[in-house]
Design a protein around this motif. Sequence first.
Motif, PDB file in Angstrom:
ATOM      1  N   TYR A  86      33.509  33.942  46.307  1.00 17.02           N
ATOM      2  CA  TYR A  86      33.197  35.356  46.094  1.00 17.02           C
ATOM      3  C   TYR A  86      32.537  35.480  44.730  1.00 17.02           C
ATOM      4  N   THR A  87      31.783  36.556  44.540  1.00 20.97           N
ATOM      5  CA  THR A  87      31.051  36.720  43.279  1.00 20.97           C
ATOM      6  C   THR A  87      31.613  37.825  42.399  1.00 20.97           C
ATOM      7  N   GLY A  88      32.505  38.652  42.915  1.00 21.00           N
ATOM      8  CA  GLY A  88      33.083  39.731  42.117  1.00 21.00           C
ATOM      9  C   GLY A  88      34.442  40.119  42.648  1.00 21.00           C
ATOM     10  N   SER A  89      35.210  40.835  41.836  1.00 19.91           N
ATOM     11  CA  SER A  89      36.528  41.303  42.256  1.00 19.91           C
ATOM     12  C   SER A  89      36.862  42.589  41.509  1.00 19.91           C
ATOM     13  N   PHE A  90      37.705  43.429  42.139  1.00 19.87           N
ATOM     14  CA  PHE A  90      38.064  44.692  41.508  1.00 19.87           C
ATOM     15  C   PHE A  90      39.359  45.223  42.105  1.00 19.87           C
ATOM     16  N   GLN A  91      40.041  46.081  41.349  1.00 16.23           N
ATOM     17  CA  GLN A  91      41.308  46.651  41.777  1.00 16.23           C
ATOM     18  C   GLN A  91      41.098  47.906  42.613  1.00 16.23           C
ATOM     19  N   HIS A  92      42.108  48.250  43.398  1.00 20.72           N
ATOM     20  CA  HIS A  92      42.145  49.533  44.073  1.00 20.72           C
ATOM     21  C   HIS A  92      42.209  50.629  43.006  1.00 20.72           C
ATOM     22  N   THR A  93      41.517  51.725  43.249  1.00 22.44           N
ATOM     23  CA  THR A  93      41.400  52.759  42.209  1.00 22.44           C
ATOM     24  C   THR A  93      42.716  53.439  41.867  1.00 22.44           C
ATOM     25  N   SER A  94      43.628  53.562  42.833  1.00 21.48           N
ATOM     26  CA  SER A  94      44.865  54.290  42.551  1.00 21.48           C
ATOM     27  C   SER A  94      46.131  53.457  42.740  1.00 21.48           C
ATOM     28  N   LYS A  95      46.054  52.410  43.545  1.00 21.02           N
ATOM     29  CA  LYS A  95      47.245  51.601  43.810  1.00 21.02           C
ATOM     30  C   LYS A  95      46.837  50.136  43.782  1.00 21.02           C
ATOM     31  N   ALA A  96      46.958  49.519  42.629  1.00 23.38           N
ATOM     32  CA  ALA A  96      46.388  48.190  42.433  1.00 23.38           C
ATOM     33  C   ALA A  96      47.459  47.114  42.287  1.00 23.38           C
ATOM     34  N   SER A  97      47.079  45.914  42.698  1.00 23.78           N
ATOM     35  CA  SER A  97      47.845  44.711  42.361  1.00 23.78           C
ATOM     36  C   SER A  97      46.996  43.900  41.397  1.00 23.78           C
ATOM     37  N   GLY A  98      47.460  42.696  41.034  1.00 23.48           N
ATOM     38  CA  GLY A  98      46.665  41.823  40.191  1.00 23.48           C
ATOM     39  C   GLY A  98      45.768  40.923  41.010  1.00 23.48           C
ATOM     40  N   ASN A  99      44.982  40.095  40.319  1.00 24.76           N
ATOM     41  CA  ASN A  99      44.047  39.165  40.956  1.00 24.76           C
ATOM     42  C   ASN A  99      44.731  37.814  41.130  1.00 24.76           C
ATOM     43  N   GLY A 100      45.350  37.619  42.291  1.00 26.03           N
ATOM     44  CA  GLY A 100      46.091  36.389  42.533  1.00 26.03           C
ATOM     45  C   GLY A 100      45.218  35.177  42.772  1.00 26.03           C
ATOM     46  N   PHE A 101      43.983  35.376  43.213  1.00 27.84           N
ATOM     47  CA  PHE A 101      43.099  34.238  43.463  1.00 27.84           C
ATOM     48  C   PHE A 101      42.699  33.521  42.171  1.00 27.84           C
ATOM     49  N   GLU A 102      42.820  34.206  41.040  1.00 32.54           N
ATOM     50  CA  GLU A 102      42.438  33.607  39.765  1.00 32.54           C
ATOM     51  C   GLU A 102      43.587  33.633  38.766  1.00 32.54           C
ATOM     52  N   TYR A 103      44.816  33.649  39.266  1.00 31.74           N
ATOM     53  CA  TYR A 103      45.970  33.741  38.371  1.00 31.74           C
ATOM     54  C   TYR A 103      46.226  32.406  37.665  1.00 31.74           C
ATOM     55  N   GLY A 104      46.522  32.477  36.369  1.00 35.03           N
ATOM     56  CA  GLY A 104      46.873  31.277  35.599  1.00 35.03           C
ATOM     57  C   GLY A 104      45.655  30.566  35.034  1.00 35.03           C
ATOM     58  N   VAL A 105      45.807  29.303  34.740  1.00 32.33           N
ATOM     59  CA  VAL A 105      44.726  28.526  34.144  1.00 32.33           C
ATOM     60  C   VAL A 105      43.596  28.344  35.149  1.00 32.33           C
ATOM     61  N   ALA A 106      42.396  27.994  34.650  1.00 34.26           N
ATOM     62  CA  ALA A 106      41.199  27.905  35.487  1.00 34.26           C
ATOM     63  C   ALA A 106      41.367  26.924  36.648  1.00 34.26           C
ATOM     64  N   SER A 107      42.127  25.865  36.444  1.00 33.23           N
ATOM     65  CA  SER A 107      42.288  24.849  37.501  1.00 33.23           C
ATOM     66  C   SER A 107      43.085  25.369  38.691  1.00 33.23           C
ATOM     67  N   LYS A 108      43.755  26.514  38.533  1.00 28.44           N
ATOM     68  CA  LYS A 108      44.530  27.106  39.626  1.00 28.44           C
ATOM     69  C   LYS A 108      43.726  28.118  40.438  1.00 28.44           C
ATOM     70  N   SER A 109      42.528  28.475  39.975  1.00 26.95           N
ATOM     71  CA  SER A 109      41.682  29.415  40.706  1.00 26.95           C
ATOM     72  C   SER A 109      41.246  28.804  42.045  1.00 26.95           C
ATOM     73  N   ILE A 110      41.223  29.627  43.097  1.00 28.61           N
ATOM     74  CA  ILE A 110      40.821  29.099  44.399  1.00 28.61           C
ATOM     75  C   ILE A 110      39.374  29.445  44.745  1.00 28.61           C
ATOM     76  N   ASN A 111      38.674  30.174  43.880  1.00 28.89           N
ATOM     77  CA  ASN A 111      37.266  30.486  44.125  1.00 28.89           C
ATOM     78  C   ASN A 111      36.448  29.193  44.110  1.00 28.89           C
ATOM     79  N   GLY A 112      35.787  28.893  45.222  1.00 31.78           N
ATOM     80  CA  GLY A 112      35.005  27.671  45.326  1.00 31.78           C
ATOM     81  C   GLY A 112      35.779  26.480  45.849  1.00 31.78           C
ATOM     82  N   GLN A 113      37.025  26.697  46.310  1.00 30.06           N
ATOM     83  CA  GLN A 113      37.862  25.581  46.753  1.00 30.06           C
ATOM     84  C   GLN A 113      37.908  25.469  48.277  1.00 30.06           C
ATOM     85  N   ARG A 114      38.235  24.264  48.746  1.00 25.10           N
ATOM     86  CA  ARG A 114      38.324  23.970  50.172  1.00 25.10           C
ATOM     87  C   ARG A 114      39.736  24.229  50.693  1.00 25.10           C
ATOM     88  N   PHE A 115      39.831  24.494  51.988  1.00 25.47           N
ATOM     89  CA  PHE A 115      41.118  24.695  52.629  1.00 25.47           C
ATOM     90  C   PHE A 115      41.757  23.336  52.894  1.00 25.47           C
TER      91      PHE A 115
END
Length: 369
Positions: free
Chosen positions: A273-302
């Motif tokens: 994905y190329t961008g991410s954003f929260q819900h305007t009124s009821k948001a959670s955090g960005n779990g796909f990029e949580y923690g150090v860079a090596s834990k991000s799943i953007n660009g990763q294989r299943f």
Amino acid sequence: MMDLTSRIRFQSGSHVPVLCILVLLVDCSCSSEFRGELFTAMSGCSEGVILPVSPVNSDVVASAGQCLANCLEDSSCMSVNFCEDSQSGQVCHRLPETSNGTCYDLQAAVGCVYLEPVNVCQHGGTFNDSMSKCDCSGDFTGPYCERRYRDCSEAHKYGMRGKTSNHRIISIQPLNAPTEYEVECLLASGGWTVVEERKSSCQNDYNKTWDEYKTGWTTPCNRWLGLDALHYISNQGIATFDMSVRGSGALSGQYYYSNFKIGDEVDGYTLTYTGSFQHTSKASGNGFEYGVASKSINGQRFATWDRPDSSGCSVCDGAGWWYGTDCPETNLHKKFDTSVSSMNMAQWPDNNGVLEKVAFIKTEIKVIW
């Protein structure tokens, strides 16, 4: 030539394969074998007759097939007189009226044949004369109701709504997909296709095989669309992925990923994905990029236990997920258990970045058409 074309006419209610219609519109030098699939004899009045009304247009054509194709593309054309002319060749006279399926209004005309397009709509569709188009039923769309909707957002775009709520189960066939998929549609806010729904009250084992994750599954309270379907849906346009998560503490909200795509099986169903954003009124955090860079799943294989990642995370986590060089802390396919003592469970960050245990997820995808 008149031996063949003087006896051809659209057959009312026939199911014309869409491939044949497309060939007709693009290449009208149809063979007699091909015409036989599209036309049938108009008994008793089709040879050497015309409907005696003034044409809305006349042009030289290569065949009767081209004449009828031109009529179908002209909203003012209801039928045609197709005639042999000694000087011009084959002439197509487009007419604003029909014979209503009888011979009584026709007149003799040497070298001519009267042709009347009837119902070219497929899969139960009906031709709307006032709009000069097919009105489709069920899950079908297209000029001739020849195909399934590509996804729930296209169904919403062309008018599909829920009967008693925003939910509806339909069959779709995404662009380039070799098969159809039964999906749950949320027909609101532009139409969303449900990818996954998972509750803590249901079976909790997501340590499934590669093939199971590929094709998907549905239980009375869990749904996983499948990686193949997700690949085809996400690659047919600009897609947004909606992650809705609830759990312990303050975890209750949504997070979105824009220009979301899943690669094909050869590519390991890579998630990007190329961008991410929260819900305007009821948001959670960005779990796909949580923690150090090596834990991000953007660009990763299943990966799954029977097709593990190089780091072995799919085996130790006990669930299929997207893995990088480090095991992510936010694998939503781990077990659900919000009790204080539980370990190695599914987690997701709340709006303040605090990791909480997950009890419910629902993910959806919407394509911009």
